[in-house]
Scaffold this motif. Structure first.
Motif, PDB file in Angstrom:
ATOM      1  N   LEU A 168       0.848  -1.193  -0.147  1.00  0.00           N
ATOM      2  CA  LEU A 168      -0.004  -0.012   0.075  1.00  0.00           C
ATOM      3  C   LEU A 168       0.822   1.055  -0.021  1.00  0.00           C
ATOM      4  CD1 LEU A 168      -2.761   1.145   0.402  1.00  0.00           C
ATOM      5  CD2 LEU A 168      -2.782   0.945   2.761  1.00  0.00           C
ATOM      6  N   VAL A 169       0.698   1.972  -1.054  1.00  0.00           N
ATOM      7  CA  VAL A 169       1.383   3.433  -1.037  1.00  0.00           C
ATOM      8  C   VAL A 169       0.479   4.511  -1.325  1.00  0.00           C
ATOM      9  CG1 VAL A 169       3.345   4.575  -2.259  1.00  0.00           C
ATOM     10  CG2 VAL A 169       3.601   2.247  -1.905  1.00  0.00           C
ATOM     11  N   ARG A 170      -0.010   5.044  -0.479  1.00  0.00           N
ATOM     12  CA  ARG A 170      -1.213   5.921  -0.620  1.00  0.00           C
ATOM     13  C   ARG A 170      -0.898   7.404  -1.182  1.00  0.00           C
ATOM     14  NH1 ARG A 170      -2.615   3.863   5.235  1.00  0.00           N
ATOM     15  NH2 ARG A 170      -0.227   4.338   5.304  1.00  0.00           N
ATOM     16  N   ASN A 171      -1.680   7.959  -1.711  1.00  0.00           N
ATOM     17  CA  ASN A 171      -1.407   9.463  -2.535  1.00  0.00           C
ATOM     18  C   ASN A 171      -1.581  10.520  -1.659  1.00  0.00           C
ATOM     19  OD1 ASN A 171      -1.380   8.514  -5.221  1.00  0.00           O
ATOM     20  ND2 ASN A 171      -3.491   8.408  -5.306  1.00  0.00           N
ATOM     21  N   TYR A 172      -0.459  10.504  -0.727  1.00  0.00           N
ATOM     22  CA  TYR A 172      -0.202  11.478   0.320  1.00  0.00           C
ATOM     23  C   TYR A 172       0.767  12.460  -0.278  1.00  0.00           C
ATOM     24  CZ  TYR A 172      -2.728   8.690   3.712  1.00  0.00           C
ATOM     25  OH  TYR A 172      -3.603   7.830   4.678  1.00  0.00           O
ATOM     26  N   PRO A 173       0.842  13.787   0.148  1.00  0.00           N
ATOM     27  CA  PRO A 173       1.674  14.690  -0.931  1.00  0.00           C
ATOM     28  C   PRO A 173       3.181  14.808  -0.092  1.00  0.00           C
ATOM     29  CG  PRO A 173       0.040  15.965   0.573  1.00  0.00           C
ATOM     30  CD  PRO A 173      -0.333  14.399   0.538  1.00  0.00           C
ATOM     31  N   MET A 290      -5.027  20.141   3.173  1.00  0.00           N
ATOM     32  CA  MET A 290      -4.416  20.169   4.792  1.00  0.00           C
ATOM     33  C   MET A 290      -3.224  20.586   4.927  1.00  0.00           C
ATOM     34  SD  MET A 290      -6.662  16.776   5.338  1.00  0.00           S
ATOM     35  CE  MET A 290      -6.151  16.300   6.946  1.00  0.00           C
ATOM     36  N   ALA A 291      -2.085  20.252   3.826  1.00  0.00           N
ATOM     37  CA  ALA A 291      -0.815  20.575   4.129  1.00  0.00           C
ATOM     38  C   ALA A 291      -0.602  22.021   4.033  1.00  0.00           C
ATOM     39  CB  ALA A 291       0.147  19.811   3.101  1.00  0.00           C
ATOM     40  N   ALA A 292      -1.366  22.762   3.377  1.00  0.00           N
ATOM     41  CA  ALA A 292      -1.337  23.951   3.010  1.00  0.00           C
ATOM     42  C   ALA A 292      -2.014  24.808   4.278  1.00  0.00           C
ATOM     43  CB  ALA A 292      -1.954  24.481   1.816  1.00  0.00           C
ATOM     44  N   GLY A 293      -2.483  24.044   5.446  1.00  0.00           N
ATOM     45  CA  GLY A 293      -3.144  24.704   6.543  1.00  0.00           C
ATOM     46  C   GLY A 293      -4.762  25.126   5.885  1.00  0.00           C
ATOM     47  N   LEU A 294      -5.592  24.795   4.871  1.00  0.00           N
ATOM     48  CA  LEU A 294      -6.773  25.027   4.674  1.00  0.00           C
ATOM     49  C   LEU A 294      -7.589  24.438   5.316  1.00  0.00           C
ATOM     50  CD1 LEU A 294      -5.081  26.020   1.953  1.00  0.00           C
ATOM     51  CD2 LEU A 294      -7.289  25.636   0.758  1.00  0.00           C
ATOM     52  N   ALA A 295      -8.668  24.974   5.672  1.00  0.00           N
ATOM     53  CA  ALA A 295     -10.049  24.212   6.131  1.00  0.00           C
ATOM     54  C   ALA A 295     -10.615  23.481   4.925  1.00  0.00           C
ATOM     55  CB  ALA A 295     -10.930  25.021   6.779  1.00  0.00           C
ATOM     56  N   HIS A 342      -9.622  24.522  12.450  1.00  0.00           N
ATOM     57  CA  HIS A 342      -9.624  23.478  11.161  1.00  0.00           C
ATOM     58  C   HIS A 342      -8.313  23.493  10.445  1.00  0.00           C
ATOM     59  CE1 HIS A 342     -14.068  22.077  11.109  1.00  0.00           C
ATOM     60  NE2 HIS A 342     -13.564  21.983  12.397  1.00  0.00           N
ATOM     61  N   GLY A 343      -8.022  24.768   9.993  1.00  0.00           N
ATOM     62  CA  GLY A 343      -6.626  24.822   9.183  1.00  0.00           C
ATOM     63  C   GLY A 343      -5.451  24.420   9.993  1.00  0.00           C
ATOM     64  N   ARG A 344      -5.503  24.785  11.231  1.00  0.00           N
ATOM     65  CA  ARG A 344      -4.037  24.566  12.056  1.00  0.00           C
ATOM     66  C   ARG A 344      -4.336  22.769  12.440  1.00  0.00           C
ATOM     67  NH1 ARG A 344      -5.168  28.052  15.135  1.00  0.00           N
ATOM     68  NH2 ARG A 344      -6.580  26.907  16.794  1.00  0.00           N
ATOM     69  N   ASN A 345      -5.402  22.313  12.619  1.00  0.00           N
ATOM     70  CA  ASN A 345      -5.576  20.823  12.990  1.00  0.00           C
ATOM     71  C   ASN A 345      -5.372  19.928  11.535  1.00  0.00           C
ATOM     72  OD1 ASN A 345      -6.335  21.359  15.651  1.00  0.00           O
ATOM     73  ND2 ASN A 345      -8.399  21.064  15.192  1.00  0.00           N
ATOM     74  N   GLY A 346      -5.618  20.480  10.406  1.00  0.00           N
ATOM     75  CA  GLY A 346      -5.585  19.597   9.174  1.00  0.00           C
ATOM     76  C   GLY A 346      -3.844  19.640   8.842  1.00  0.00           C
ATOM     77  N   ARG A 347      -3.461  20.893   9.147  1.00  0.00           N
ATOM     78  CA  ARG A 347      -1.890  20.907   8.783  1.00  0.00           C
ATOM     79  C   ARG A 347      -1.216  20.215   9.815  1.00  0.00           C
ATOM     80  NH1 ARG A 347       2.863  21.705   6.003  1.00  0.00           N
ATOM     81  NH2 ARG A 347       4.343  22.312   7.310  1.00  0.00           N
ATOM     82  N   ARG A 348      -1.679  19.985  11.006  1.00  0.00           N
ATOM     83  CA  ARG A 348      -0.958  18.900  11.930  1.00  0.00           C
ATOM     84  C   ARG A 348      -1.138  17.362  11.432  1.00  0.00           C
ATOM     85  NH1 ARG A 348      -3.726  19.941  16.307  1.00  0.00           N
ATOM     86  NH2 ARG A 348      -2.303  21.863  16.932  1.00  0.00           N
ATOM     87  N   ALA A 349      -2.352  17.259  11.140  1.00  0.00           N
ATOM     88  CA  ALA A 349      -2.601  15.806  10.514  1.00  0.00           C
ATOM     89  C   ALA A 349      -1.641  15.395   9.434  1.00  0.00           C
ATOM     90  CB  ALA A 349      -3.905  15.678  10.354  1.00  0.00           C
ATOM     91  N   GLU A 352       1.972  14.850  10.575  1.00  0.00           N
ATOM     92  CA  GLU A 352       1.951  13.541  11.668  1.00  0.00           C
ATOM     93  C   GLU A 352       1.499  12.215  10.922  1.00  0.00           C
ATOM     94  OE1 GLU A 352      -0.418  14.400  15.008  1.00  0.00           O
ATOM     95  OE2 GLU A 352       1.110  16.016  15.758  1.00  0.00           O
ATOM     96  N   THR A 353       0.521  12.453   9.964  1.00  0.00           N
ATOM     97  CA  THR A 353      -0.123  11.133   9.348  1.00  0.00           C
ATOM     98  C   THR A 353      -0.149  11.084   7.820  1.00  0.00           C
ATOM     99  OG1 THR A 353      -1.573  11.014  11.422  1.00  0.00           O
ATOM    100  CG2 THR A 353      -2.105   9.495   9.512  1.00  0.00           C
ATOM    101  N   PHE A 354      -0.684  12.218   7.187  1.00  0.00           N
ATOM    102  CA  PHE A 354      -0.798  12.144   5.793  1.00  0.00           C
ATOM    103  C   PHE A 354       0.138  12.696   4.947  1.00  0.00           C
ATOM    104  CE2 PHE A 354      -5.188  12.626   7.845  1.00  0.00           C
ATOM    105  CZ  PHE A 354      -5.469  11.467   7.675  1.00  0.00           C
ATOM    106  N   SER A 355       1.420  12.240   4.969  1.00  0.00           N
ATOM    107  CA  SER A 355       2.576  12.897   4.175  1.00  0.00           C
ATOM    108  C   SER A 355       3.249  11.675   3.623  1.00  0.00           C
ATOM    109  CB  SER A 355       3.534  13.477   5.116  1.00  0.00           C
ATOM    110  OG  SER A 355       4.353  12.527   5.695  1.00  0.00           O
TER     111      SER A 355
END
Length: 385
Positions: A168-173, A290-295, A342-349, A352-355
């Motif tokens: 499994l190699v997911r499409n995370y940025p 999410m990486a860009a800090g958007l809601a 929401h922007g801050r939490n998305g950026r953190r995720a 930590e997870t979706f990279s």
């Protein structure tokens, strides 16, 4: 083109050479790890940064010509490369799996889509041809399973292939330094962003009608980048470029320019319609937002709710309800604290997870299993087209 054979050749007759997954993550990651890498892919109007990958382009063709002449040309170039490992990226290349293995190449097939479900949602597949198309897709799945390894983009896709040879190699940025210094979304211009292909089942009706909804907040605008093919959204592409208008269409941008665009937005939307293929998809644009800090405003799919619901970074909506999508944007407009949280939490995720970092480690491990570690003297090549 260099004369010495590369360690790895990535092959696509459908994707442009600037493709995020094929080039900027998978091929570039292997080059950065020390493998010599060649990419055979379709020419593009945009360009991208140097990656150390040697690029060979083939012409863009219409679907039928692409699936015949294009796939044959791409495979011929892959054979001529004499690469030890061939990493294929399109269903139309599946016929080459046994051929390449007979020639002594290790073969990796990258399953980007859940083929039987994806076929059913294609606009060019009619009700009359849907059943044979799905049967053909299942045959492709069986042929893919004969490759040395299968790389699957989602867990659902992976389930279709032999567990012992599938990773499994997911499409995370891939994370960038530019996002690390991004300001909070409430301090950015009042912009809603949508990037990537905009088609009928990718939410074109909701996106096209967004700024016309009475719920859409005054003073905001929608910015689009990518390819628009849906009739209901085609008028968006014809509008003159004017930042004062409620809709700004940027056309096709390079991957880097697309992500830079997001840094000037507050909210990202992913309102795919609930087709069988989309319900289990992991669209890269979502994680780039999410990486860009958007809601983010996203379709209320069970998988996406499981991924994001507990992270407090998204608003879930009915993707067929334009007013619901506009209302979600209005809620962010009226509550800057919610927007920033929401922007801050998305950026953190995303950090930590979706990279891409963990996904790249999995892919490099697969390459080491098949052809060993990069050999002394192997080196990354200059990029280009």
């Amino acid at each position: 083109m260099t004369t010495s054979p590369p360690d790895i050749v990535h092959v696509s007759s459908a994707h442009p050479w600037t493709d995020n997954r094929v080039h900027l993550r998978e091929a570039a990651g292997a080059a950065a790890a020390g493998y010599s890498v060649r990419l055979i892919a379709v020419e593009s109007d945009v360009t991208t940064r140097e990656t150390g990958v040697e690029v060979v382009t083939i012409p863009r063709r219409r679907r039928r010509a692409r699936m015949t002449f294009g796939s044959a040309q791409a495979v011929r170039l892959a054979v001529r490369s004499r690469a030890r490992l061939c990493h294929l990226h399109d269903p139309e290349l599946v016929w080459a799996v046994p051929l390449l293995r007979v020639l002594g190449r290790r073969v990796v097939f990258d399953a980007h889509e859940d083929l039987p479900d994806q076929v059913a949602s294609k606009a060019y597949v009619s009700r009359r041809t849907a059943r044979p198309a799905r049967a053909l897709a299942r045959l492709v799945v069986r042929l893919v399973s004969t490759a040395d390894r299968v790389v699957a983009a989602t867990e659902t896709i992976a389930d279709a292939y032999p567990a012992g040879k599938t990773v499994l190699v997911r499409n995370y940025p891939r994370l960038r330094a530019e996002e690390a210094s991004a300001i909070e979304p409430s301090r950015r211009p009042p912009v809603v962003a949508y990037v990537g292909a905009l088609t009928a089942n990718r939410g074109s009706a909701a996106v096209a009608g967004l700024t016309g909804s009475p719920a859409f907040p005054h003073g905001w605008r929608l910015e689009l980048a990518g390819h628009v093919s849906a009739p209901e959204a085609a008028e968006l592409t014809a509008r003159p470029r004017n930042d004062e208008l409620p809709v700004v269409f940027h056309g096709r941008l390079s991957p880097e320019a697309t992500r830079d665009l997001l840094l000037g937005a507050r909210v990202g939307v992913v309102v795919f319609e609930p087709t069988a293929a989309h319900l289990n998809s992991l669209p890269t644009k979502l994680f780039e937002y999410m990486a860009a800090g958007l809601a983010v405003v996203v379709s209320d799919f069970p998988l996406w709710r499981r991924l994001l619901g507990h992270l407090d970074c998204a608003t879930f909506v009915d993707p067929t309800d334009v007013d619901a999508v506009a209302g979600a944007v209005a809620a962010y407009d009226s509550d800057p604290d919610l927007l920033d949280r929401h922007g801050r939490n998305g950026r953190r995720a995303a950090l930590e997870t979706f990279s891409w970092d963990g996904e790249e480690a999995t892919l490099l491990g697969l390459y080491r299993d098949l052809i060993g570690s990069p050999t002394p003297g192997s080196h990354a090549r200059e990029g280009g087209s």
